[in-house]
Design a protein around this motif. Structure first.
Motif, PDB file in Angstrom:
ATOM      1  N   UNK A   1      50.933  40.257  35.402  1.00 20.44           N
ATOM      2  CA  UNK A   1      49.698  39.974  36.140  1.00 20.44           C
ATOM      3  C   UNK A   1      49.959  39.968  37.647  1.00 20.44           C
ATOM      4  N   UNK A   2      51.081  39.404  38.056  1.00 22.67           N
ATOM      5  CA  UNK A   2      51.417  39.373  39.479  1.00 22.67           C
ATOM      6  C   UNK A   2      51.709  40.780  40.005  1.00 22.67           C
ATOM      7  N   UNK A   3      52.367  41.598  39.177  1.00 21.00           N
ATOM      8  CA  UNK A   3      52.632  42.982  39.571  1.00 21.00           C
ATOM      9  C   UNK A   3      51.324  43.764  39.704  1.00 21.00           C
ATOM     10  N   UNK A   4      50.384  43.485  38.818  1.00 23.81           N
ATOM     11  CA  UNK A   4      49.073  44.145  38.892  1.00 23.81           C
ATOM     12  C   UNK A   4      48.379  43.809  40.192  1.00 23.81           C
ATOM     13  N   UNK A   5      48.414  42.547  40.579  1.00 29.84           N
ATOM     14  CA  UNK A   5      47.779  42.136  41.836  1.00 29.84           C
ATOM     15  C   UNK A   5      48.471  42.789  43.028  1.00 29.84           C
ATOM     16  N   UNK A   6      49.789  42.952  42.950  1.00 30.10           N
ATOM     17  CA  UNK A   6      50.519  43.651  44.015  1.00 30.10           C
ATOM     18  C   UNK A   6      50.010  45.080  44.172  1.00 30.10           C
ATOM     19  N   UNK A   7      49.874  45.777  43.038  1.00 32.83           N
ATOM     20  CA  UNK A   7      49.402  47.162  43.067  1.00 32.83           C
ATOM     21  C   UNK A   7      47.993  47.227  43.635  1.00 32.83           C
TER      22      UNK A   7
END
Length: 198
Positions: free
Chosen positions: A122-128
């Protein structure tokens, strides 16, 4: 995503990544020693903690990217690879169905808020999203709140869902979400490669 940003499609992506249906059996296993009258209160509290962490990462993610000088295409391709792995694991879960968190009693932050709600994916998704659609930060916020809200409803009704759908039904739902996530990951990879060619 810059040209035609969709709150609904972004919320759907975040919902798939949070994967509340896949978290239902594990979460109920974690909460099995909590008194039944407190289960929903604990879930609601942990969901709020998870939201706070996600919001913090949403608004500070860009600074993180600037520190490491990451390009949009690199983040998009990396995100696609991460989603590909997650999707494969959702479709082909590990043979062991045991609780990987090994917690007993009343959980606090771990493992429900982190990593079930605000996990690495989820955190990686927000980064993208923040890197590739920085101009749409308000829309990303709305999409996050929508995905979190639907996930909260699913998890708050987890005991009922497990009784109605049984474990097999939840497994089928999770694998369907995994298939959709695989398609999204391939599209992200294509977008990243296309951006590099430009």
């Amino acid at each position: 995503m810059e040209v035609s940003f969709s709150i609904l499609s972004t919320a759907t992506l975040l919902f798939f990544v949070i994967d509340p249906f896949g978290n239902v059996p594990v979460m109920l296993s974690v909460l099995k020693s909590v008194p039944k009258q407190r289960v929903r209160r604990v879930i609601a509290r942990e969901m709020l903690y998870g939201l706070v962490i996600l919001l913090g990462f949403l608004f500070s993610g860009n600074q993180f990217l600037k520190i490491f000088h990451l390009q949009t295409e690199a983040v998009t391709i990396a995100g696609g690879v991460i989603f590909l792995i997650i999707g494969i694991k959702m479709i082909f879960p590990p043979a062991s169905g045991t609780n990987i968190y090994g917690t007993n009693g009343d959980p606090f932050v771990v493992p429900i808020a982190i990593p079930m709600i605000a996990g690495p994916s989820a955190l990686a998704t927000l980064l993208v999203l923040t890197k590739s659609s920085n101009a749409h930060i308000l829309e990303i916020l709305l999409a996050l709140l929508l995905a979190w809200g639907v996930s909260a409803v699913v998890l708050l009704f987890a005991p009922l869902l497990l009784r109605v759908l049984k474990e097999k039904g939840l497994e089928a739902l999770e694998r369907l979400m995994g298939m959709l996530l695989l398609m999204l990951s391939v599209q992200m990879f294509i977008d990243g490669i296309s951006g590099l060619q430009l």
